[in-house]
Design a protein around this motif. Structure first.
Motif, short mmCIF file in Angstrom:
data_model
loop_
_atom_site.label_atom_id
_atom_site.label_comp_id
_atom_site.label_asym_id
_atom_site.label_seq_id
_atom_site.Cartn_x
_atom_site.Cartn_y
_atom_site.Cartn_z
N GLU A 166 0.84 -1.19 0.00
CA GLU A 166 0.00 0.00 0.00
C GLU A 166 0.89 1.25 0.00
OE1 GLU A 166 -3.31 0.30 -0.25
OE2 GLU A 166 -3.13 -1.84 -0.61
N ALA A 167 0.38 2.31 -0.59
CA ALA A 167 1.13 3.57 -0.61
C ALA A 167 1.51 4.01 0.80
CB ALA A 167 0.31 4.65 -1.30
N GLY A 168 0.59 3.84 1.73
CA GLY A 168 0.82 4.29 3.09
C GLY A 168 1.97 3.56 3.78
N SER A 169 2.37 2.41 3.25
CA SER A 169 3.46 1.67 3.88
C SER A 169 4.83 2.20 3.49
CB SER A 169 3.38 0.19 3.49
OG SER A 169 2.14 -0.36 3.85
N ILE A 170 4.91 2.95 2.39
CA ILE A 170 6.22 3.45 1.99
C ILE A 170 6.29 4.97 2.08
CG2 ILE A 170 6.59 1.46 0.48
CD1 ILE A 170 6.41 3.57 -1.86
N ALA A 171 5.25 5.58 2.62
CA ALA A 171 5.25 7.04 2.78
C ALA A 171 5.14 7.36 4.26
CB ALA A 171 4.09 7.66 2.01
N TYR A 172 5.65 8.50 4.63
CA TYR A 172 5.72 8.85 6.05
C TYR A 172 5.46 10.34 6.20
CZ TYR A 172 7.31 8.14 10.84
OH TYR A 172 7.37 8.02 12.20
N HIS A 181 16.32 -3.05 2.36
CA HIS A 181 15.20 -2.16 2.09
C HIS A 181 14.29 -2.01 3.30
CE1 HIS A 181 16.63 -2.40 -2.01
NE2 HIS A 181 15.86 -1.39 -2.29
N LEU A 182 14.07 -3.11 3.97
CA LEU A 182 13.20 -3.07 5.15
C LEU A 182 13.76 -2.12 6.20
CD1 LEU A 182 10.59 -4.45 5.95
CD2 LEU A 182 11.93 -6.20 7.11
N PHE A 183 15.06 -2.22 6.43
CA PHE A 183 15.64 -1.42 7.51
C PHE A 183 15.92 0.01 7.10
CE2 PHE A 183 15.67 -5.51 9.29
CZ PHE A 183 15.46 -5.27 10.64
N SER A 184 15.82 0.30 5.82
CA SER A 184 15.98 1.69 5.38
C SER A 184 14.68 2.48 5.49
CB SER A 184 16.46 1.73 3.93
OG SER A 184 17.59 0.94 3.76
N LEU A 185 13.57 1.80 5.64
CA LEU A 185 12.29 2.51 5.76
C LEU A 185 12.26 3.33 7.04
CD1 LEU A 185 9.88 -0.32 4.66
CD2 LEU A 185 9.87 1.95 3.66
N ILE A 186 11.61 4.50 6.96
CA ILE A 186 11.46 5.32 8.16
C ILE A 186 10.26 4.83 8.95
CG2 ILE A 186 10.82 7.62 9.00
CD1 ILE A 186 12.43 8.86 6.87
N GLY A 187 10.44 4.67 10.24
CA GLY A 187 9.29 4.42 11.12
C GLY A 187 9.03 2.95 11.36
N PHE A 188 8.67 2.66 12.60
CA PHE A 188 8.42 1.27 12.97
C PHE A 188 7.21 0.70 12.24
CE2 PHE A 188 5.89 -1.61 15.55
CZ PHE A 188 6.76 -2.67 15.63
N ARG A 189 6.14 1.51 12.17
CA ARG A 189 4.92 0.99 11.56
C ARG A 189 5.14 0.62 10.10
NH1 ARG A 189 1.87 3.34 8.36
NH2 ARG A 189 -0.19 2.60 7.78
N ASN A 190 5.81 1.48 9.36
CA ASN A 190 6.06 1.17 7.95
C ASN A 190 6.88 -0.11 7.80
OD1 ASN A 190 4.63 3.44 7.36
ND2 ASN A 190 6.23 4.48 6.22
N LYS A 191 7.91 -0.24 8.62
CA LYS A 191 8.71 -1.47 8.58
C LYS A 191 7.82 -2.69 8.84
CE LYS A 191 13.26 0.19 10.21
NZ LYS A 191 13.00 1.58 10.60
N ALA A 192 6.99 -2.58 9.87
CA ALA A 192 6.14 -3.71 10.23
C ALA A 192 5.14 -4.03 9.12
CB ALA A 192 5.40 -3.40 11.54
#
Lengths: 434, 434
Positions: free
Chosen positions: A58-64, A386-397
């Motif tokens: 989902e878009a919301g998973s890669i945007a912050y 890629h997973l660990f480069s994402l900002i924010g715990f929720r997005n990573k999860a």
């Protein structure tokens, strides 16, 4: 822009991409007023956009939300605005919500798709540099299949099920892999009344190998992986036109394709107000010195894709990718602090950590500075990085959970046409509420 | 529509909401050809839409691809289309992708917002019956705050931070609670340059209590919970107009509000082609007999919000909510099988399982047939029931994970303006790529 006047030096940053955000973080608690401007209220993680386009995330998973990144930073302000011009004489940023004086300016506007002046291709093909564009691709893929089930004409169905990716860089390769996985695992089930074996995925590359910024071995492996997935790799073919129906090329080849995604080049997202000497007119990038300052300006910096720091190793600037943007953002943020504090700035030195690309399920190619590897382990490394480069715990999860689900179930459930893309050509999608 | 002709009886279902989907499932493996038509390619879970509107959940978590629901059902077809009319004489569905003959027809088109003929309110206020509309509300809330930070005028800021919900039913109540939670936990952090205490949330109810389909005790508790969250509950006030700036009412009261969300009524999403005797013209619902057949037709059924089955207990039809739709869908699906097989149909009997509404964090009101409860335990029951009613493992997992995250972190991260809503009035949002 309703920013309070203080005695603090004001640093205005335009752009909340990798470069802008990493730079802003370095200015925290440094006795500066920082104004961060972006045309979106979110930062997004471009390297995973192709998964949004193909329904895997989902878009919301890669945007912050940008405001969340800076919300406990003192004297930080965010403004949602489009900057049209810089008045370098008076030191003002001019935007659609008013103008603002800066003491220091950072241009981090990134890059956009480069169609090399071909208006026809620009009009008729898709691009994937923003979340909106990614969602448009997702809608178009699904709309084409919905339209294909309605047609009794074999040629029309083939046209609608033809997907052509122009440009054999990481974006084109990763999109091709994701589409091939969709074909194999999902589309045959979703469209039992279509012969999905007729779906064609073309990856069109003007040069003689794909992933040409990586090692030749990586290119060869990537080609092998893609071919096994059923992707047609067309090398030494340059796309010269696309009228919405037929792709024409510099060879005999022409292809009827309903979906052309152009990933064959980028150019800087330029801002007006600068002399030619400060820019590379062709690449549309700001020429910066080793400290990140735009040539001819003491207090204006450019970072990331928009910056062209010409070094002996990189005579045309650093590659327009996440890593140089992140490293420059951090380094030049520190330089600005040094400058504000009257200390000496340090020249930027890019550390090439290598590059990687994934090709569908279980496969990737990774070039580290000293070691190259391919296949399952590379794919695992790709995911981890890629997973660990994402900002924010929720997005990573969210991304992690979706990946596990998609992997275990051979599925990607984001195949919802929330915002129809085709409005004119296909009457079924004339929705009034969108 | 390119549906193959077979010897099987063809059942056409219009609408993939609760009623349509539950009905379709009953037709599996019943020697029928089933054609399911919807204007969207997904089913969505309306009861959680208010959380999409307020950034707590992603749209993809409450929507599910229709093709995936039916993809291993034999002789099932999905078509993405808008039905404009039924030709009951020739037995044809007429849509924007062509027409189709039916042997049996099921109308499950649901309901849409009812503005009771007030065009001004319809033009200027928001509604929340589709995913798109929910995302529009989300964008508008955030856009108003982005606009408020730019204004030095106190009255303008108050106008932009005023949110008015018209209608004190579950949707209005749940939206009010969610907005109040946003105000408390998020907006003050995100907008440090605004005085968020000036944000007003009004819940305007024409009658003398909110949640008037629930028990009086539940209404009282809901009012108490909302008041504690800072929501202004205005009772016995009927909204008579809204020009985009000022809400006018049947009392002395008028309110300047930038966001008015209308949840004060629904009406059936009617389809043309039927005699007046078959419909309730005012409610725009099809009048059906106890078997679900539209009055005057043997082979046309209506289910869910669009159906009005007048019984002694429900002289104006069943309430337009999920439960009656689900129960009717299942029962009338079985009736159609009976009819096709020449057996006798059974009258529908609605089992009222009760109703519930949640009011922000930790609070809900639940009316079960024999027991009523309020507060934390009710909230827990509310979550449990909604979580397990979602279709698909992934959606359940996504919603669960988001709820845990939002609860623990006092957060809701879906505050991204991916698709700007305000285009004309606020120049900052004239985005070309959306």
């Amino acid at each position: 822009m309703n920013i309070p006047k203080t005695n603090l030096p004001r640093i205005v940053i335009i752009g909340a991409g990798f470069a802008g955000i990493h730079l802003a973080r370095k200015l925290r608690n440094k006795n500066c007023q920082v104004v961060l401007i972006d045309k979106h209220n979110f930062h997004n993680f471009q390297p995973l956009m192709y998964q949004v386009a193909t329904g895997g995330l989902e878009a919301g998973s890669i945007a912050y939300p940008v405001r969340k990144i800076i919300h406990d930073y003192k004297d930080f302000y965010f403004r949602l605005a489009r900057v049209s011009e810089i008045d370098t004489k008076s030191g003002c940023v001019i935007s659609d919500i008013g103008s603002l004086h800066y003491d220091y300016l950072v241009i981090a506007t990134g890059s956009k798709t480069n169609f090399f002046g071909n208006k026809e291709i620009e009009r008729n093909s898709m691009q994937m540099k923003t979340i909106s564009q990614s969602l448009n691709i997702r809608s178009l893929i699904l709309e084409n299949f919905e339209q294909a089930v309605l047609s009794k004409d074999e040629r029309e169905r083939a046209f609608l099920m033809n997907f052509s990716l122009v440009g054999g860089g990481p974006t084109g390769v990763e999109l091709a892999g994701a589409l091939a996985e969709m074909k194999k695992a999902i589309l045959q089930k979703d469209y039992p009344d279509l012969d999905i074996s007729k779906m064609q995925i073309n990856l069109i590359q003007s040069g003689d190998r794909i992933l040409n910024t990586m090692t030749e071995k990586s290119s060869a492996h990537a080609e092998k992986f893609l071919s096994r997935l059923g992707v047609n790799i067309l090398k030494n073919v340059r796309v010269t036109g696309y009228d919405g129906r037929t792709i024409s090329t510099n060879t005999d080849l022409s292809i009827e394709s309903a979906t052309v995604i152009w990933t064959a080049g980028v150019m800087g997202a330029m801002i007006n107000g600068f002399p030619e000497s400060a820019t590379d007119v062709k690449a549309k990038r700001f020429r910066v010195n080793e400290f990140g300052q735009v040539l001819g300006f003491q207090n204006i910096f450019a970072v990331g894709d928009i910056a062209q720091m010409e070094t002996p190793e990189y005579p045309f600037g650093h590659p327009q990718m996440a890593q140089p943007a992140i490293q420059q953002g951090k380094h030049i943020g520190e330089n600005i602090v040094r400058l504000v504090q009257g200390r000496i700035m340090k020249p930027f030195d890019y550390f090439d950590k290598g590059s990687m690309a994934t090709i569908g399920r279980n496969k990737a190619v990774v070039d580290l500075p000293k070691v190259h590897f391919y296949g399952f382990f590379a794919w695992f490394v790709w995911m981890f990085v890629h997973l660990f480069s994402l900002i924010g715990f929720r997005n990573k999860a969210m991304v992690f959970l979706n990946w596990v689900y998609n992997y275990v179930r051979f599925d990607r459930e984001g195949r919802l046409i929330v915002r129809p893309y085709k409005k004119k050509s296909f009457v079924a999608f004339t929705s009034d509420e969108v």
